[in-house]
Design a protein around this motif. Sequence first.
Motif, mmCIF file in Angstrom:
data_model
loop_
_atom_site.group_PDB
_atom_site.id
_atom_site.type_symbol
_atom_site.label_atom_id
_atom_site.label_comp_id
_atom_site.label_asym_id
_atom_site.label_seq_id
_atom_site.Cartn_x
_atom_site.Cartn_y
_atom_site.Cartn_z
ATOM 1 N N PHE A 131 -4.786 58.320 11.936
ATOM 2 C CA PHE A 131 -4.774 57.726 10.606
ATOM 3 C C PHE A 131 -4.809 56.208 10.728
ATOM 4 O O PHE A 131 -4.155 55.635 11.608
ATOM 5 C CB PHE A 131 -3.495 58.121 9.833
ATOM 6 C CG PHE A 131 -3.428 59.569 9.489
ATOM 7 C CD1 PHE A 131 -4.040 60.052 8.338
ATOM 8 C CD2 PHE A 131 -2.757 60.460 10.309
ATOM 9 C CE1 PHE A 131 -3.980 61.403 8.019
ATOM 10 C CE2 PHE A 131 -2.689 61.803 9.996
ATOM 11 C CZ PHE A 131 -3.302 62.275 8.856
ATOM 12 N N THR A 174 0.891 53.570 3.911
ATOM 13 C CA THR A 174 0.187 52.353 3.497
ATOM 14 C C THR A 174 -1.027 52.645 2.608
ATOM 15 O O THR A 174 -1.738 51.719 2.234
ATOM 16 C CB THR A 174 -0.290 51.555 4.732
ATOM 17 O OG1 THR A 174 -1.130 52.404 5.541
ATOM 18 C CG2 THR A 174 0.877 51.030 5.542
ATOM 19 N N ARG A 175 -1.250 53.900 2.261
ATOM 20 C CA ARG A 175 -2.413 54.287 1.457
ATOM 21 C C ARG A 175 -2.339 53.656 0.071
ATOM 22 O O ARG A 175 -1.328 53.755 -0.621
ATOM 23 C CB ARG A 175 -2.464 55.810 1.320
ATOM 24 C CG ARG A 175 -3.686 56.325 0.588
ATOM 25 C CD ARG A 175 -3.668 57.847 0.452
ATOM 26 N NE ARG A 175 -3.554 58.479 1.753
ATOM 27 C CZ ARG A 175 -2.668 59.433 2.031
ATOM 28 N NH1 ARG A 175 -1.818 59.863 1.109
ATOM 29 N NH2 ARG A 175 -2.627 59.962 3.239
ATOM 30 N N TRP A 218 -6.272 57.487 5.614
ATOM 31 C CA TRP A 218 -5.355 56.345 5.502
ATOM 32 C C TRP A 218 -3.938 56.895 5.573
ATOM 33 O O TRP A 218 -3.598 57.843 4.860
ATOM 34 C CB TRP A 218 -5.578 55.664 4.161
ATOM 35 C CG TRP A 218 -5.275 54.212 4.095
ATOM 36 C CD1 TRP A 218 -4.150 53.576 4.520
ATOM 37 C CD2 TRP A 218 -6.121 53.212 3.554
ATOM 38 N NE1 TRP A 218 -4.231 52.240 4.269
ATOM 39 C CE2 TRP A 218 -5.440 51.977 3.678
ATOM 40 C CE3 TRP A 218 -7.374 53.219 2.965
ATOM 41 C CZ2 TRP A 218 -5.974 50.778 3.229
ATOM 42 C CZ3 TRP A 218 -7.901 52.019 2.526
ATOM 43 C CH2 TRP A 218 -7.211 50.819 2.659
ATOM 44 N N HIS A 219 -3.101 56.319 6.396
ATOM 45 C CA HIS A 219 -1.725 56.807 6.556
ATOM 46 C C HIS A 219 -0.995 56.743 5.212
ATOM 47 O O HIS A 219 -1.103 55.763 4.474
ATOM 48 C CB HIS A 219 -0.983 55.981 7.612
ATOM 49 C CG HIS A 219 0.267 56.629 8.070
ATOM 50 N ND1 HIS A 219 1.497 56.355 7.491
ATOM 51 C CD2 HIS A 219 0.493 57.564 9.029
ATOM 52 C CE1 HIS A 219 2.417 57.083 8.089
ATOM 53 N NE2 HIS A 219 1.838 57.827 9.024
ATOM 54 N N ALA A 220 -0.228 57.776 4.916
ATOM 55 C CA ALA A 220 0.471 57.874 3.626
ATOM 56 C C ALA A 220 1.388 56.685 3.366
ATOM 57 O O ALA A 220 1.576 56.285 2.220
ATOM 58 C CB ALA A 220 1.259 59.176 3.564
ATOM 59 N N THR A 268 -2.796 53.063 -3.913
ATOM 60 C CA THR A 268 -2.787 53.951 -5.071
ATOM 61 C C THR A 268 -3.903 53.582 -6.049
ATOM 62 O O THR A 268 -4.269 54.389 -6.892
ATOM 63 C CB THR A 268 -1.428 53.902 -5.793
ATOM 64 O OG1 THR A 268 -1.137 52.539 -6.127
ATOM 65 C CG2 THR A 268 -0.321 54.449 -4.906
ATOM 66 N N LEU A 286 -9.443 57.599 1.804
ATOM 67 C CA LEU A 286 -8.057 57.870 1.426
ATOM 68 C C LEU A 286 -7.434 58.960 2.299
ATOM 69 O O LEU A 286 -6.271 58.864 2.678
ATOM 70 C CB LEU A 286 -7.977 58.250 -0.051
ATOM 71 C CG LEU A 286 -8.274 57.107 -1.027
ATOM 72 C CD1 LEU A 286 -8.378 57.632 -2.449
ATOM 73 C CD2 LEU A 286 -7.235 56.000 -0.917
ATOM 74 N N SER A 287 -8.213 59.966 2.663
ATOM 75 C CA SER A 287 -7.670 61.060 3.471
ATOM 76 C C SER A 287 -7.367 60.631 4.907
ATOM 77 O O SER A 287 -6.575 61.277 5.585
ATOM 78 C CB SER A 287 -8.623 62.255 3.477
ATOM 79 O OG SER A 287 -9.767 61.991 4.265
ATOM 80 N N ARG A 325 -14.801 55.638 9.355
ATOM 81 C CA ARG A 325 -14.346 54.958 8.137
ATOM 82 C C ARG A 325 -15.343 53.884 7.713
ATOM 83 O O ARG A 325 -15.612 53.719 6.522
ATOM 84 C CB ARG A 325 -12.945 54.375 8.328
ATOM 85 C CG ARG A 325 -11.855 55.441 8.319
ATOM 86 C CD ARG A 325 -10.483 54.863 8.626
ATOM 87 N NE ARG A 325 -10.124 53.766 7.743
ATOM 88 C CZ ARG A 325 -9.621 53.889 6.505
ATOM 89 N NH1 ARG A 325 -9.389 55.102 6.020
ATOM 90 N NH2 ARG A 325 -9.326 52.838 5.789
#
Length: 143
Positions: A135, A62-63, A58-60, A65, A55-56, A42
């Motif tokens: 992640f 806490t990702r 990063w845990h959904a 927007t 982004l891919s 990263r």
Amino acid sequence: MSKKTSAAPACPCGGPALATCCGPYLSGAAIPPTAETLMRSRYTAYVQGNEAYLLSTWHASTRPTEPIINSEEKLQWLGLEVKSALRLRQRKAEDDENRDTVEFVARLRVNGRGQRLHEISNFVREPAEGGLRWFYVDGSFPE
């Protein structure tokens, strides 16, 4: 007569060569096997401005927007020092092999001014495309 050597470029994370260090993770040819490896890849993605990889990984939950890389901001990444992979010290105390923490210091210049980012990053490993994957969840900033 001059000698030309074609040394492979060093990996931004501090590894010997990008092609054999973080390169396979950034290209999708391999999955980082540890939280520390993911953190290093990263960092390399930040150096390269590879927002898709960031982004891919990063845990959904806490990702962000919003965009995370500002192309107008002059960033120069100067180096990475891994302070500790806490999993090594906590392995006997904890029994959760799907959570890990990595402490690091990244040095950089933002618009010409030197800064250091000291973070303790939290990671989880969950089932995803290709098997179990690490992640990035979040981080705290000591000091």
